[in-house]
Design a protein around this motif. Structure first.
Motif: not given
Length: 749
Positions: A126-127, A140-141, A149, A151, A167, A184
């Protein structure tokens, strides 16, 4: 939280993407509905372009004959294996199961599907982007390399915005329903950041360690592959997502692909919407698209609606939107855009990691193979692009990613620089390197990516997979009736229903040429072990006969012999690519020709491959392929057919007679004549009177052989079997009387 007084840029960006997605969706209504009708009435194998279907089957290590075997079987699965096919447990493989699942004939799947999904889900996070005043938006990524990454652009639109984001992996529930402790990681756009508004993607570097010392490497990454064959219209896809910033969720086989555009794909869902920046995966957990937008429901005035029927506003968030479909950006187009970036230093290295196969360094011949300004950054020059955008390969010409040769992974940008709309974080340095990542797949019909070992293990494995697939095709055909004359006559009459039987000359020739090309729907690549020996070329006694000598073989003999030759070719090509530090296109092609000549298949092209430079679909066209031992193949070489008036001067062999100007087969003259006449009709203007090719004055020879040897049951079986695979038929087998009505003079170039 976002309020109506402060609408986040991400939400306005999403609204713009949604607007464009809706316009694209509406413009494709007629084609999409036709796709849906075809899937419902005929099945998933018929809705997409035949070439794409062929590539999808090849990626599943299957082919058209196996797919048709599944179609012909009852839909109720057997109690022992779950398969709809008449196979014992020892023969029931993941390949068969994957194909049945693709075709909707069996909902079972191996447990490896769950294990693959578990690994894929670890790469998804989750970003969270913190904006001015403490507002936040989510997306989302997913990791696409050890450091990068991916997205949406409307989630991370700029380097500055990425610098305010993090993220979180493991933001999900555990088996007991309790939340896991998220890990994180800060984003590091100063190391790498690239974004594209039109394709709605952003790629950014991630810190190697999390806030609590977690290792980024522990969360894996999803490799990206730009080649075709990952998904076709009618297939279901899976979406791993954090909808509206919620804990990680999975839409499992709920989204059906209903349309494929040049840069986007559309998919329907009954129960689950996508989430911005999510990976869209096929059942093999390969990324096929980057989810980026819903296609919204609108009122009569075109305004977007919420799930409860009210007018939707951007501040309400994505989760309040009523939608009728989803749109994803095709991952091959994202890769193309990234490959065109001009980068150097750390940014170039990080970008190039994205194109490497998962597991380490690139294969010999893989990118980066070239550099600007003469700065060599790879093993040597890229093999030149052949006809139709193909790269020379051990089977002749192999498609590059997306079937477009080297350009699919990138071409060096011209003076205009990168593509419009694509921007990247510049990195200071003394030199600018332009790299062109490229994966060269040598001689493997099935394009599943794998990193071969230098000892030839992977080459043997690839050949073994083809061997097993060919043997499975052979077993599936054992119980089939050899030839159903009544059904074939009905199919013949339907096939030529649009031909004016009273026509002649140029009119009949042109009508037949048009029909043969139009109905040549499926164009298999050259693979005699899988496509020819198991069924097409069998005689009524279920044996193969060399087309020139008449010697008999079992299908399994030739299948295993070709598999051994293929394994040896692959092993030698690997050694060659490792040994040679630079390989120009001429040297590369010469090595492939040498390997094919020294390790031939047991197959003859009655129209020699050199006459059409080994291009497809001519090379794999089953109508002119016959079983033939290498000795006879070599004896004939590429000499055109002829009739010898006497026997004193000709060199004789079990295969026939040969002189410099011609070759007369010892057997099957009628069959090879009809196959050659088919080729002339199907590919007019392709061969001609050039030295060493087929002179026009030899036409009477073919017509004479055709008339002196009537069509046999063997040829009728071949014709029906090829039509089942390719879609087209041989008019000279179906209507021998047309040979004197057609004006063949117009087929020579």
């Amino acid at each position: 939280m976002v309020t109506s007084g402060r609408v986040a840029r991400a939400e306005t960006g999403y609204a713009a993407q949604m607007e464009r997605a809706g316009l694209r969706f509406e413009s494709r209504t007629a084609q999409r509905e036709e796709n849906r009708r075809t899937v419902a009435s005929r099945g998933v194998l018929y809705a997409d372009e035949p070439e794409r279907v062929e590539k999808r089957l090849a990626r599943l290590n299957a082919d058209w004959s196996l797919a048709r075997s599944i179609e012909r079987t009852p839909s109720e699965p057997a109690t022992t294996t779950g398969s709809t096919l008449p196979l014992g447990p020892a023969e029931f493989t993941a390949d068969v199961l994957g194909l049945e699942r693709l075709m909707g004939r069996n909902n079972l799947t191996g447990v490896a599907f769950l294990e693959g999904g578990h690994l894929a889900a670890r790469s998804v996070g989750r970003v969270t982007v913190t904006g001015p005043g403490g507002s936040r938006h989510y997306g989302t990524a997913f990791m696409v390399s050890p450091s990068l990454l991916m997205t949406n652009n409307h989630v991370l639109s700029s380097q500055e915005e990425a610098g305010r984001a993090l993220v979180e992996f493991n933001y999900q529930a555990a088996l007991d329903g309790r939340p896991l402790a998220p890990a994180s990681f800060a984003l590091e756009p100063q190391r790498f950041f690239a974004t594209d508004v039109d394709l709605d993607f952003s790629v950014v570097a991630v810190a190697e360690a999390g806030d609590q010392g977690e290792r980024l490497a522990d969360f894996h990454w999803l490799p990206l592959d730009g080649s075709q064959g990952k998904v076709i219209i009618g297939e279901f896809v899976n979406i791993i997502q954090h909808p509206d910033g919620e804990p990680k969720q999975l839409a499992l086989r709920e989204n059906q692909v209903v349309d494929l555009l040049d840069r986007f794909l559309h998919y329907y869902t009954d129960t689950a919407r996508g989430s911005s920046g999510s990976p869209v995966c096929n059942d093999q957990w390969e990324v096929v698209a980057l989810h980026h937008s819903a296609v919204p429901e609108t009122d009569p005035e075109g305004r977007h609606l919420t799930v409860d029927g009210a007018l939707w506003q951007p501040w309400m968030g994505e989760h309040k939107l009523a939608w009728k479909a989803n749109e994803g950006v095709r991952i091959s187009r994202v890769l193309q855009a990234l490959s065109r970036l001009t980068l150097n230093g750390t940014a170039a290295r990080l970008r190039d990691e994205l194109f490497q196969p998962k597991g380490g360094a690139p294969l010999p011949g893989e990118g980066p193979p070239a550099a600007a300004a003469g700065a060599a950054t790879g093993p040597g020059p890229v093999p030149s692009q052949g006809p139709d955008g193909m790269i020379p390969g051990a089977h002749g010409l192999l498609p590059g990613p997306d079937g477009q040769g080297p350009a699919a992974y990138g071409q060096v940008p011209g003076p205009g620089g990168p593509l419009p709309g694509l921007t990247a974080q510049p990195v200071s340095g003394a030199a600018v390197d332009v790299t062109v990542p490229l994966r060269i797949t040598v001689g493997v019909v099935t394009p599943a990516p794998e990193r071969p070992a230098l000892d030839g293990t992977a080459a043997s494995g690839a050949a073994e997979r083809d061997l097993n697939a060919a043997l499975l095709n052979l077993r599936l055909m054992e119980g089939r009736p050899y030839y159903d004359r009544e059904a074939d006559l009905a199919a013949r009459d339907a096939y030529y229903a649009g031909i004016d039987v009273d026509s002649a000359g140029d009119a009949l020739r042109d009508a037949l040429t048009g029909l043969l090309e139009e109905t040549h729907e499926r164009r298999p690549s050259y693979s005699p072990a899988r496509m020819l020996y198991p069924w097409v070329d069998l005689h009524p006694d279920r044996l193969l006969r060399s087309v020139y000598s008449g010697k008999t073989f079992t299908a399994e003999e030739l299948i295993r012999a070709d598999a051994a030759a293929e394994a040896a070719r692959l092993g030698r090509m690997q050694a060659f690519m490792v040994r040679e530090s630079t390989v120009g296109p001429d040297r590369f092609a010469a090595e492939l020709d040498t390997l094919e000549a020294s390790l031939p298949f047991n197959c003859e092209h009655v129209v020699p491959q050199s006459w059409f430079t080994k291009r497809e679909p001519m090379r794999g066209d089953l109508h002119h392929l016959f079983a033939c031992e290498p000795a006879c193949n070599s004896f004939r070489s590429n000499i055109p057919y002829t009739d010898f008036p006497g026997f004193d001067e000709a060199v004789r062999d079990d295969c026939g007679m040969r002189e410099r100007e011609g070759f007369e087969p010892g057997h099957s003259k009628g069959a090879v004549a009809r196959a050659t006449l088919y080729f002339l009709l199907r590919y007019p203007g392709l061969i001609g009177d050039a030295e060493g090719e087929f002179p026009q004055d030899r036409l009477p020879v073919l017509l004479g052989w055709h008339e002196s040897e009537p069509v046999s049951e063997y040829e009728s079986h071949r014709n029906a079997a090829v039509a089942e695979i390719q879609g087209n038929r041989n008019p000279l087998i179906d209507h021998p009387e047309w040979s004197r009505k057609v004006d063949f003079s117009g087929v020579w170039r």
